[in-house]
Write an enzyme that holds these catalytic residues in place. Structure first.
Site, PDB file in Angstrom:
ATOM      1  CE1 TYR A 171      18.996  56.510  24.604  1.00 19.12           C
ATOM      2  CE2 TYR A 171      19.708  54.627  23.286  1.00 19.12           C
ATOM      3  CZ  TYR A 171      19.734  55.983  23.550  1.00 19.12           C
ATOM      4  OH  TYR A 171      20.499  56.812  22.767  1.00 19.12           O
ATOM      5  CE  LYS A 175      17.549  58.559  22.112  1.00 13.54           C
ATOM      6  NZ  LYS A 175      17.511  60.035  21.994  1.00 13.54           N
TER       7      LYS A 175
END
Length: 301
Positions: A171, A175
């Site tokens: 993640y 991002k």
């Protein structure tokens, strides 16, 4: 509905719940016609058969706004193109793209499977790229035809991508990639009248209920700092024509706090003027590190 987005057309991805839902409602409240996209998946990205986008559309329409649902998988290149075309066909154009869709499959790095890596990178990183690619092509064509639009893109990064987060390697990488994509897209697309910014929101959503449950709990009274709706006014302003001078920025939003992230910058440097001897590198790098700012700690460290 009158407001700072009167007459503008927006797409919000992942808008059936959480942050995306609040963004769609706020953009509509400010006068935008909204394509409410939601694929209807679980927190881990599995199909559920639900259609949460429809309920958001109904809420907007009941309040006097304009909205239409879209079920596209935003990481599917053709479906993303069709979603952009739906906005154009339904409302006569497109001015705003809010890339928000995503899910998590948190694991420590050594426990992460290839499938988990691929799924998270796909929905976040490709799921930002595909809609932006097709919206950008539309805005370029409009500009070349003498119809330059005051187009706005708001991407969704995260503190996990900016400072890192234990147990969220995949993640965090996705991002961080979105933040970098934002910088490059802003530089490339400004000539077509497009601004591209990103937010790094901190709010109570399905994705934060697990790892940050204590911090995200709603208070019994007073200001709910972690309510996802707190982030949406910043998104609405970035989507407005007034924000034409702001591009290539990542803005962190938590409750009533707005913070402009400064990101990677060239720091202390030295130039030997010739090839380094490996044995001499360590002392010089440590000297430079002593002059540099100390990085913020990784979340959860």
């Amino acid at each position: 509905m009158a407001g700072i987005l009167q007459g503008r057309v927006a797409i919000v991805t992942g808008a059936g719940r959480g942050l995306g839902r609040e963004h769609a409602l706020e953009l509509a409240r400010q006068g935008a016609a909204v394509v409410v996209n939601d694929y209807g998946v679980s927190l881990a990205g599995e199909g559920t058969g639900e259609t949460p986008a429809e309920s958001v559309v109904a809420e907007i329409v009941a309040a006097g706004g304009q909205a239409v649902a879209n079920p596209a998988d935003v990481a599917d290149f053709q479906q993303a193109a069709d979603m952009v075309q739906q906005a154009i066909d339904t409302f006569g154009g497109l001015d705003i793209l809010v890339n928000n869709a995503g899910f998590v499959r948190d694991r420590m790095l050594v426990n992460t499977s290839e499938e988990e890596w691929d799924a998270v990178i796909r929905v976040h990183l490709k799921g930002h790229f595909a809609p932006l690619r097709h919206a950008g092509a539309y805005w370029r064509a409009e500009g070349k035809a003498g119809r330059t639009r005051a187009a706005r893109v708001i991407n969704t990064s995260s503190g996990a991508g900016l400072q890192g987060s234990i147990g969220q390697t995949t993640y965090s990488a996705a991002k961080a990639g979105i933040a970098a994509m934002t910088l490059v897209a802003a530089a490339e697309m400004g000539r077509y009248g497009v601004t591209v910014n990103a937010i790094a929101p901190s709010a109570r959503t399905r994705m934060t209920e697990g790892p940050f449950a204590d911090k995200m709990a709603a208070p019994e009274g007073g200001f709910d700092v972690m309510h996802p709706g707190n982030v949406s006014p910043v998104v609405a302003w970035l989507a407005s024509e007034d924000a034409a001078d702001v591009t290539g920025r990542v803005i962190e939003v938590e409750g009533g706090r707005i913070c402009v992230e400064e990101g990677w910058r060239h720091g202390p440097a030295t130039d030997l003027g010739k090839r380094w001897d490996a044995g001499a590198v360590g002392a010089e790098v440590r000297s430079l590190l002593g002059q540099a700012q100390t990085p913020e700690p990784v979340y959860g460290a």
